[in-house]
Every structure is written in C-alpha cells, then in structure tokens.
Design an enzyme around this catalytic site. Structure first.
Site, PDB file in Angstrom:
ATOM      1  N   ASP A 175      36.128  37.591   9.954  1.00 18.47           N
ATOM      2  CA  ASP A 175      34.801  38.189   9.757  1.00 18.47           C
ATOM      3  C   ASP A 175      33.788  37.081   9.996  1.00 18.47           C
ATOM      4  OD1 ASP A 175      35.529  40.485   6.983  1.00 18.47           O
ATOM      5  OD2 ASP A 175      36.250  40.341   9.043  1.00 18.47           O
ATOM      6  N   ASP A 214      35.681  51.954   7.822  1.00 15.85           N
ATOM      7  CA  ASP A 214      35.357  51.282   6.547  1.00 15.85           C
ATOM      8  C   ASP A 214      35.272  52.344   5.454  1.00 15.85           C
ATOM      9  OD1 ASP A 214      33.084  49.234   8.398  1.00 15.85           O
ATOM     10  OD2 ASP A 214      35.098  48.736   7.737  1.00 15.85           O
TER      11      ASP A 214
HETATM   12  O1  1PR Z   1      29.590  48.743  12.275  1.00 19.26           O
HETATM   13  O2  1PR Z   1      30.286  48.582  14.667  1.00 19.26           O
HETATM   14  O3  1PR Z   1      28.601  46.986  13.691  1.00 19.26           O
HETATM   15  O4  1PR Z   1      31.036  46.885  13.060  1.00 19.26           O
HETATM   16  C1  1PR Z   1      30.966  46.076  11.949  1.00 19.26           C
HETATM   17  C2  1PR Z   1      32.345  45.521  11.702  1.00 19.26           C
HETATM   18  O5  1PR Z   1      32.274  44.521  10.681  1.00 19.26           O
HETATM   19  C3  1PR Z   1      33.297  46.600  11.216  1.00 19.26           C
HETATM   20  O6  1PR Z   1      34.590  46.389  11.784  1.00 19.26           O
HETATM   21  C4  1PR Z   1      33.374  46.354   9.699  1.00 19.26           C
HETATM   22  O7  1PR Z   1      34.702  46.628   9.213  1.00 19.26           O
HETATM   23  C5  1PR Z   1      33.099  44.878   9.591  1.00 19.26           C
HETATM   24  N1  1PR Z   1      32.342  44.538   8.393  1.00 19.26           N
HETATM   25  C6  1PR Z   1      31.056  44.839   8.144  1.00 19.26           C
HETATM   26  N2  1PR Z   1      30.713  44.309   6.942  1.00 19.26           N
HETATM   27  C7  1PR Z   1      31.791  43.675   6.452  1.00 19.26           C
HETATM   28  C8  1PR Z   1      31.848  42.939   5.160  1.00 19.26           C
HETATM   29  O8  1PR Z   1      32.910  42.431   4.778  1.00 19.26           O
HETATM   30  N3  1PR Z   1      30.717  42.880   4.476  1.00 19.26           N
HETATM   31  N4  1PR Z   1      34.106  43.361   7.331  1.00 19.26           N
HETATM   32  C9  1PR Z   1      32.824  43.815   7.384  1.00 19.26           C
HETATM   33  C10 1PR Z   1      35.038  44.191   6.830  1.00 19.26           C
HETATM   34  C11 1PR Z   1      37.369  44.175   6.896  1.00 19.26           C
HETATM   35  C12 1PR Z   1      38.336  43.271   7.546  1.00 19.26           C
HETATM   36  C13 1PR Z   1      38.941  42.356   6.507  1.00 19.26           C
HETATM   37  C14 1PR Z   1      40.161  43.034   5.967  1.00 19.26           C
HETATM   38  C15 1PR Z   1      41.197  42.077   5.472  1.00 19.26           C
HETATM   39  N5  1PR Z   1      36.184  43.424   6.678  1.00 19.26           N
HETATM   40  O9  1PR Z   1      37.700  42.601   8.527  1.00 19.26           O
HETATM   41  O10 1PR Z   1      39.253  41.193   7.134  1.00 19.26           O
HETATM   42  O11 1PR Z   1      39.691  43.880   4.959  1.00 19.26           O
HETATM   43  O12 1PR Z   1      40.688  41.344   4.413  1.00 19.26           O
HETATM   44  P1  1PR Z   1      41.714  40.716   3.337  1.00 19.26           P
HETATM   45  O13 1PR Z   1      43.029  40.480   4.019  1.00 19.26           O
HETATM   46  O14 1PR Z   1      41.047  39.435   2.894  1.00 19.26           O
HETATM   47  O15 1PR Z   1      41.829  41.712   2.253  1.00 19.26           O
HETATM   48  P2  1PR Z   1      29.808  47.832  13.448  1.00 19.26           P
END
Ligand code: 1PR
Length: 529
Positions: A229, A384
């Site tokens: 991320d 999400d």
């Molecule tokens: O909406 O098309 O602009 O895409 C945004 C992208 O960024 C999406 O894929 C969304 O999942 C991701 N995203 C947005 N905000 C966050 C945040 O964390 N605030 N990341 C985010 C979401 C999910 C995975 C994460 C897994 C594993 N993160 O990327 O790595 O949940 O984590 P873990 O193994 O530590 O539990 P758009």
C-alpha cells in the site's frame, strides 16, 4: 540483431527489461521491411488474438512476417505470439491466424476451474530443444483464457505440454521457429534462462536435454502475493504504509514501512509470485500527475520479473487545467510504466451501480474499455468490503451468510457491504453481486480485501472468501488478515481461492514468504518453490 515485434498493444516493457538485464540489446521493428532484416525475431503478443492480428495487418507486418516464418528463420513467439501461428482462434472466430501450424486455439471450458489460467504451472518437455537446454523443471508463469489444441495434424510441432483441466501445448517448435504460451519475462530466473537461450542463438543444445520422463499431470500452484500500500507521507515522500482496518496512521503519523521499489525487489528475491502496488490515496489526486508512482513501476519492472499489479485512481479524471482523461488513459500510463495488471477499486462500485440500474452492459465502464484493449486477464477488481450484521436474511436484499462470528448484538447473519475511497464511504452493493457483475463486464480477477480483517493478523475472512469465490468463474485473491503461516493453509483448505495476499506480516518481517511456501508444501498444497 534481435528484433522485437512490438505492435503497441500492451506491456512489453518487462520483456525489454528482461532482455536488457540479460545483456542483450534490441532493434525495433518500425517498418514492415525491418522484419526481413531481423536475424532473430521475438513476437510478444499481448491482449486479444483479433486485436493482435488486426494491428499486424494495419501495420503491414503480416506478409513480411509470413515470409520470415516460411524461411524458417529464428522466431520466438510469446503467448499470443504462439497462438498467432495457428489457423485461427475461438477468441476471434472471423480473424485468420498466420496458419503456420495446423489447428485452432480454443477457449478453456469453465467447469470448476477459474478462467483465465493464471499463475505458475509446470511444463512437460517432450523432446530435445535448445530453448529448454538448461530448464530444471521449475514452474513458469501463464496467463491466458485460450489454449493451443494438440492434434495429430500439429504433432511435429509439439515441444511441451501443460495441464489445466485438459492437456494443451505450452511450447511449440520446429526448426528455428519456437513459441511458448507462458511468459518467460514474468517467470523469474527459469524464464530468464530460457530467454537467454533464444537470445544467445544456441541453435544446438549446449547440454543435452533429457525430455521429461514425468508424465504425471501438471498442477497450477497457489500464488503468494506481496502487497504494498503506497502513499505520500506528511513530508511528501512516497512510502509503503499499512492500514489497521484501513487506518494507516499511528500516533498521528502515516506508518512508514519502507521504500516501494526496494521492498518490491526484496519480495521478488524472497519468492513472491506477484507484487501488487496499491496507490491508496489516488482517489484524491490525479494519478498521471503522480509521477513518483509511475517511476516506482518503471524502476521495479527493471529488475522484478514476476507479474506486477497496480491499483489506485484508475477512473476518469479532469485535471487542474480542465483536461479530461479516461480510465483507459490512466491505465495506459500504468501499463507503459511496466504494470501487467491494473486493479480498479472505487470505480468498479460505480460501474456496478450503473449496471444494476440499466440492467445491461453499455461499454461505458473502465472495466469494459480496459479489458477490450488489454484483455480480461489485465483487469483486477479490488473489493473493499465490511461486514454488516443482520438478525435474519429477510432483513436485507443482499447476499447474506450465516456467520460463525456473530455480530455485536449476537446477529447470526451478515452481508458484505462494498465501500469506495478506501473504506470511507459505504454503498448499497454487496461483495458477491459486485464480483458477479464485474465478471460480466469483463474483469479477469478479484482482489478480495476485508476492512474487518485488514492488518489484524486474525486470519482471512473465510466466510467472505468462500461467498465470493463460489459466485464467480474468474480467479480470486484472498486478502487481509494474514498473521501466520497457518492462515494461508487455512484459506486454501477452506476455499478454492487461487491466491493469497499479505502485507503487514511481510513488511514487518514477521513471516518470510519462503516460510509460508514451505509450510504449504509440507501440507501438500501446490506452490512454486
Ligand atoms: O479506489 O480504485 O482508487 O483503489 C484504491 C486501492 O487502494 C484499493 O485497492 C483499496 O483496496 C486500496 N486502499 C485504499 N485505502 C486503503 C487503506 O488501507 N486505507 N488499502 C487501501 C487497502 C488492502 C490490502 C492490504 C491487505 C493485506 N489495503 O492492500 O494489503 O488487506 O493487509 P494485511 O496482510 O496487513 O492484513 P481506487
């Protein structure tokens, strides 16, 4: 002179990078006449069969290419570059192929197997070949929905076969014309060695290859994906961060877990089967103005030879000057920078809302447009979702599951609400219907996150994963919550997912990727060593 037949339809940057990393230089085919000047010709077909043949026709390349092949000159086709050698393809029934090899390209019939065939599988080499002279039986990376049918008519071309619901030709060769269905430029060191064989022009095997005596069926490995991320921190530096249920701040600061390119390279060396970058604040600003993210992809793809996925901000934009950009423009920039797949999050929810209102496809969505140019396999949907608990399924029209983890008021059922803007806004769409509609729109894979499990280390949300996996015929990546090696075995044993993704445990060096793979191998779960 090694010439690359790049007709501008996809990510051949990685192939260029792979060839340069092996110390070879390329000459570009810029005019039809350049084809017959080539000493060795590589044709990396990307996207769809019809689009590829159409482009070759438009560019005037078809006739010189036929003449080059008729002369039996050194040729390496990759993916569509193999399929184009056949008479035609079910993918574009009205478009003739080059017809060098008798037979047709067929579509995998779905059955219980996800299509596209995406990931790491074995090849069974059936005879001596310079190409496979130092192949040591490693798995190679495939991503295709169509396959070359081995028949008696094309038997003298059979070089290697692979199994995915049925046996298909994973490599063909006759004389100095070779072609492979897998992507050597995405198959790590095994693929680089094979590329080197072609580039070095070793017409005769340096080492005698003993055709594999192993006739057992090959198996697609479960993929272990490292996810980064990425966002700028308050000092404006692009960092790898990590949310805890999507909250990336700790003591008011954006968590900084490292630099994107360095971490990606480390995970590649450690055996990650794919790397995913998610530009998590791209929904706010315009990704094409986000040069650092494009540079991250360019620099990563120079030395990381496994598939790269990039998500974040892939949707239509109007920049500060009032210029409009389509989602395809944004995706083009990411592909040109080295991405193999793009991942769409928020915009997919909007696309599904529109589809549910209209009740039909209208070609207007980013999913349809990008899949139409780059192929279904290049479009990933990042979901999400968060749990919404209900006392009974009658309380909602959404797809509910009976849950083993009751809600705060003891509710025995829940549905999985989709959100946009990184979980900041819930929408009246559930994860199962989103996945189903995105498959109809042409998406090739689902990245299934879980806001409830993200960063908790409590394990994957198995009920969510099973609900979505059983609803679609395309590959699903389980994401969010991995805390130990057992969690990976658990999700593969409890569901049919093709891949599992983690972030925090890898960034914090709590669990090495190889430890996950050893644990899975010891339990008989197919992995790429
Ligand atoms: O909406 O098309 O602009 O895409 C945004 C992208 O960024 C999406 O894929 C969304 O999942 C991701 N995203 C947005 N905000 C966050 C945040 O964390 N605030 N990341 C985010 C979401 C999910 C995975 C994460 C897994 C594993 N993160 O990327 O790595 O949940 O984590 P873990 O193994 O530590 O539990 P758009």
């Amino acid at each position: 002179m090694i010439s690359l037949l790049d007709y501008g339809a996809g990510n051949v940057r990685s192939l260029r990078n792979a060839i340069h990393s092996l110390g070879f230089s390329l000459t570009e085919i810029e005019h039809p006449a350049d084809i017959l000047k080539a000493e060795r010709l590589i044709f990396p077909g990307v996207g769809s069969f019809g689009a590829a043949m159409q482009r070759l026709q438009t560019l005037g390349y078809l006739d010189p290419l036929r003449e080059y092949l008729a002369a039996g000159r050194p040729y390496l086709g990759i993916c569509i570059g193999l399929q184009a050698l056949f008479e035609g393809s079910d993918e574009s029934p009205d478009v003739p192929g080059l017809g060098v090899i008798p037979g047709r390209i067929r579509r995998f019939d779905a059955g219980e197997l996800a299509v596209p065939h995406m990931g790491w599988n074995d090849v069974r080499v059936e005879r001596d070949s310079p190409l496979f002279a130092d192949y040591a039986g490693e798995k190679l990376y495939f991503v295709h929905s169509y396959y070359a049918d081995p028949t008696a008519e094309n038997r003298d071309w059979h070089l290697a076969k692979t199994d995915y619901g049925r046996s298909f030709l994973s490599a063909v060769e006759r004389g100095r014309i070779s072609a492979v269905q897998f992507h050597p430029e995405k198959s790590a060191n095994a693929g680089l060695r094979l590329l080197r064989r072609f580039l070095a022009g070793a017409e005769q095997p340096l080492a005698t290859t003993t055709p594999s005596t192993d006739r057992s069926p090959t198996h697609l490995a479960k993929r272990i994906i490292a996810c980064l991320d990425v966002r700028t921190n308050d000092a404006g530096d692009l960092v790898v961060t990590k949310g805890d249920q999507y909250d990336v701040r700790e003591a008011g600061e954006v968590r900084n877990l490292g630099k994107p390119v360095e971490l990606a390279r480390r995970y590649y060396e450690e055996g990650a089967d794919e790397i995913t970058f998610l530009n998590i604040t791209a929904f706010r600003d315009f990704p094409l103005a986000d040069q650092p993210m494009l540079e991250v992809l360019e620099r990563t793809s120079e030395r990381v030879f496994v598939p790269l996925t990039i998500g974040g901000g892939i949707r239509a934009f109007r920049d500060a000057a009032g210029k409009d950009y389509s989602a395809l423009d944004v995706a083009d920039a990411y592909f040109r920078s080295g991405a193999d797949k793009i991942s769409i999050g928020s915009d997919a929810v909007e696309a599904v809302e529109g589809y549910l209102q209209r009740g039909a496809k209208d070609g207007s969505t980013a999913i349809e447009q990008i899949a139409g140019v780059y192929g279904n396999q290049a479009v990933v949907i990042s979901i999400d979702p968060r749990r919404v608990y209900v006392r009974s399924p009658e309380e909602t029209h959404h797809h509910t599951v009976a849950t083993g983890t009751p809600g705060p008021e003891g509710e025995q059922y829940c549905w999985f609400q989709c959100t946009v803007k990184g979980g900041r806004e819930g929408r009246d769409v559930d994860a199962v219907e989103l996945a189903r509609v995105c498959e109809i729109l042409g998406a090739g894979e689902i990245l299934l996150n879980s806001i409830d499990r993200d960063g908790t280390g409590a394990g994957f949300d198995l009920e969510l994963v099973q609900a979505v996996r059983s609803a679609v015929g395309i590959p699903v990546i389980a994401s969010s919550g991995a805390g130990c090696v057992e969690h990976f075995a658990e999700v593969f044993a409890a569901t049919d997912v093709e891949a599992a993704l983690a972030a925090g445990i890898f960034h914090r060096r709590e669990v090495p990727i190889q430890a996950v793979k050893s644990y899975l191998l010891a339990r008989g779960i197919e992995i790429r060593a």
